[in-house]
Design a protein around this motif. Structure first.
Motif, short mmCIF file in Angstrom:
data_model
loop_
_atom_site.label_atom_id
_atom_site.label_comp_id
_atom_site.label_asym_id
_atom_site.label_seq_id
_atom_site.Cartn_x
_atom_site.Cartn_y
_atom_site.Cartn_z
N ASN A 1 -8.21 1.60 -1.84
CA ASN A 1 -9.06 0.53 -1.33
C ASN A 1 -10.52 0.93 -1.18
O ASN A 1 -11.37 0.09 -0.91
CB ASN A 1 -8.53 0.04 0.02
N TRP B 1 -1.35 -3.32 -8.65
CA TRP B 1 -1.12 -4.12 -7.44
C TRP B 1 0.16 -4.95 -7.52
O TRP B 1 0.98 -4.89 -6.60
CB TRP B 1 -2.36 -4.98 -7.15
N ARG C 1 0.82 -1.22 0.00
CA ARG C 1 0.00 0.00 0.00
C ARG C 1 0.85 1.26 0.00
O ARG C 1 0.38 2.33 -0.41
CB ARG C 1 -0.93 0.01 1.21
#
Length: 561
Positions: A288, A300, A280
């Motif tokens: 998210n 990702w 993240r």
């Protein structure tokens, strides 16, 4: 490629570095400043929490005390610098409006961010014995890191936090700075003045210094101990002053957030959470929300590769004290963030900066030995660094588009508008219950009963006394007004007895049609996934609000619209 050299403290004599041109540093300073100012001008985005803090700043500057609600001494902000510097900017700009204050604050933040970059690049240049591939890669990363840039120009204290973090990082694993403990202690104090959890990067830096720093262990412990004393002395005035003024040195925001449920997935486990947090650090802001709607899936694995490299490089047995120190600090910061109930995006820039420094330093160092057998070995290092930079540039552009819509349509077009509407209707002493207190609280000027109680002791007390959550707290407090998102209103009707009979819907604020009518520019559409805008799940999160009022207060005389 960057030539390897003996480690500091290893007995080798460091040759005197030749004089180098200053134009690369000047070019970085101009490029990063231009990047920040362009982002600010294009988006004109002001973060929600700035208005919570600035209401304190404004009251202080105008003589009403460092409070959110005049007459109530509630420590409803987090960062001492984040509240005092905007107050100073408000005074300097003639106390005209928040617009002038945040423009001045942005300029200070640009200076702090550029200074942080120059210090970090200076340390990297020293480690690499010149401006090689690592230097240029990190310079580009710093000019493109959109989370750090966004939270440095949207009213947060991020630029100053990064400046003191970089100051600390410049001193980690060094033995050639006279009285090193003094500047280190000052930087530690700056971290604490920037954010209460500044103790976390301090602990991470101390661990890295003890593990990788040259010299005797006892000497390093003594240096860190003296730095801690300097930090304590420099932070003590605020600590003692806040205790005397508010009755506690602990910000009320921390007490309020203690009521939030720990949303930790038991099926993922600590290792999974740790790696997810490291990932993240490199993903877009609020990626998210809405299950990543509007962001292409390729982000990702790209971010995951960076996260894994960042947290593992310190384990590689390579002669690179500083690069491995950056990696260990990144791993420890990621570990800390992985155990928070929710890693808000403004928590990420310090970890992201450490991860980027690790990548810029570590990739060329790992590839360097191949240069003896493969002449163009620099290509092997340049390719992943170029992939990192290209991804960051794309996220920068898409985030700017996203936040421009957020600022113009959602924030000023909806939340600020709602706040102004309430300002004309909420009576003296009437409370407004809601979750997003920033824009609505500032522009309404009303008394806020916010969840989880950042500026509302009665909410914290109710949650602590009765074990209530966002919904059941309304049933305990019975506020005069409630501002709810559609799904919150549905849950409120189901879970709070008497809500439907006691409260009436008096107004609807909805900008969803405007959000959905906007489309990302054609050249960028292939990189936006399953949506017309990047991060549209986040954009629509605050696009619609329902305003409720207690029926026993009488008729408002307004049609629902």
């Amino acid at each position: 490629m960057e030539p390897s050299r003996p480690e500091a403290g290893g007995g080798a004599v460091r040759p005197k570095a030749p004089a180098r041109s200053r134009w690369p540093a000047v070019a970085f300073a101009l490029a990063s400043a231009l990047s920040m100012l362009s982002y600010a001008a294009f988006t004109d985005h002001i973060w929600e929490d700035f208005f919570i803090t600035f209401r304190h700043s404004e009251n202080l500057a105008e003589g009403r005390g460092l409070v959110f609600q005049p007459g109530e001494r509630i420590h409803g902000f987090t960062s001492p610098l984040g509240v005092l510097l905007p107050a100073l900017c408000h005074v300097v700009t003639g106390e005209r409006s928040y617009r002038e204050a945040i423009r001045a604050f942005r300029l200070l933040s640009v200076v702090a961010y550029v200074a942080a970059g120059l210090v970090l690049l200076g340390r990297l240049e020293r480690e690499s014995s010149g401006r090689g591939l690592s230097w240029w890669a990190l310079a580009a990363f710093l000019a493109l890191e959109v989370k750090a840039i966004a939270f440095s120009v949207n009213g947060m204290e991020t630029a100053f936090l990064l400046l003191f973090l970089v100051g600390t990082l410049a001193l980690v694993a060094r033995d050639d700075v006279p009285r090193r403990w003094l500047p280190m202690g000052i930087c530690w104090a700056g971290l604490m003045w920037s954010r209460p959890d500044g103790c976390v990067p301090i602990a991470a830096a101390a661990a890295a210094d003890l593990l990788f720093g040259p010299g005797r262990f006892r000497s390093k412990v003594a240096d860190l101990f003296k730095a801690g004393l300097v930090c304590t002395a420099a932070y003590l005035p605020w600590f003692a002053g806040a205790w005397a003024y508010y009755g506690s040195p602990v910000p009320h925001t921390i007490l309020a957030k203690a009521n939030l449920d720990q949303d930790l997935d038991p099926f993922v486990g600590p290792v999974g959470r740790f790696l997810a947090t490291a990932t993240r650090a490199f993903l877009p802001i609020y990626h998210n929300v809405g299950y990543g709607q509007g962001w292409h899936p390729w982000f990702w694995p790209w971010a995951a590769a960076m996260g894994v490299f960042g947290v593992s490089y310190w384990l590689v047995p390579i002669r690179d004290r500083w690069g491995r120190s950056c990696s260990l600090m990144f791993a420890l910061m990621s570990l800390y963030l992985s155990f928070l109930s929710f890693s808000f995006p403004w928590y990420m820039p310090p970890a992201t900066l450490l991860g980027l420094a690790t990548i810029a330093r570590g990739v060329p160092r790992l590839v360097a030995p191949l240069g003896r057998r493969f002449r163009p070995a620099w290509v092997l290092a340049a390719a992943p660094l170029l992939a990192v930079g290209a991804g960051m540039a794309l996220i920068f552009v898409l985030t700017a588009i996203q936040m421009r819509v957020q600022a113009n349509v959602v924030e000023m077009g909806n939340r600020a508008k709602l706040g102004r509407w309430l300002a004309d209707r909420v009576g003296p002493g009437e409370r407004v219950y809601l979750e997003c207190v920033g824009y609505i609280g500032y522009f309404s000027g009303a008394r806020m009963a916010d969840w989880p109680g950042l500026v509302s002791p009665e909410v914290v007390e109710a949650a602590g006394r009765f074990g209530t959550d966002f919904y059941t707290t309304l049933g305990v407090l019975r506020p005069e007004w409630a501002v709810l998102r559609p799904w919150e209103a549905e849950q409120m009707a189901r879970r709070v007895p008497g809500f439907s009979s006691d409260y009436e819907l008096v107004r609807t604020f909805d900008v969803n049609p405007q959000v959905y009518s906007l489309v990302v520019p054609a050249p960028l559409r292939p990189v936006v996934f399953d949506a017309n805008l990047p991060g549209i799940g986040y954009l629509t999160y605050d696009a619609k609000f329902l305003v409720f009022r207690r029926r026993d207060l009488g008729t408002l005389g307004e049609e629902v619209g």
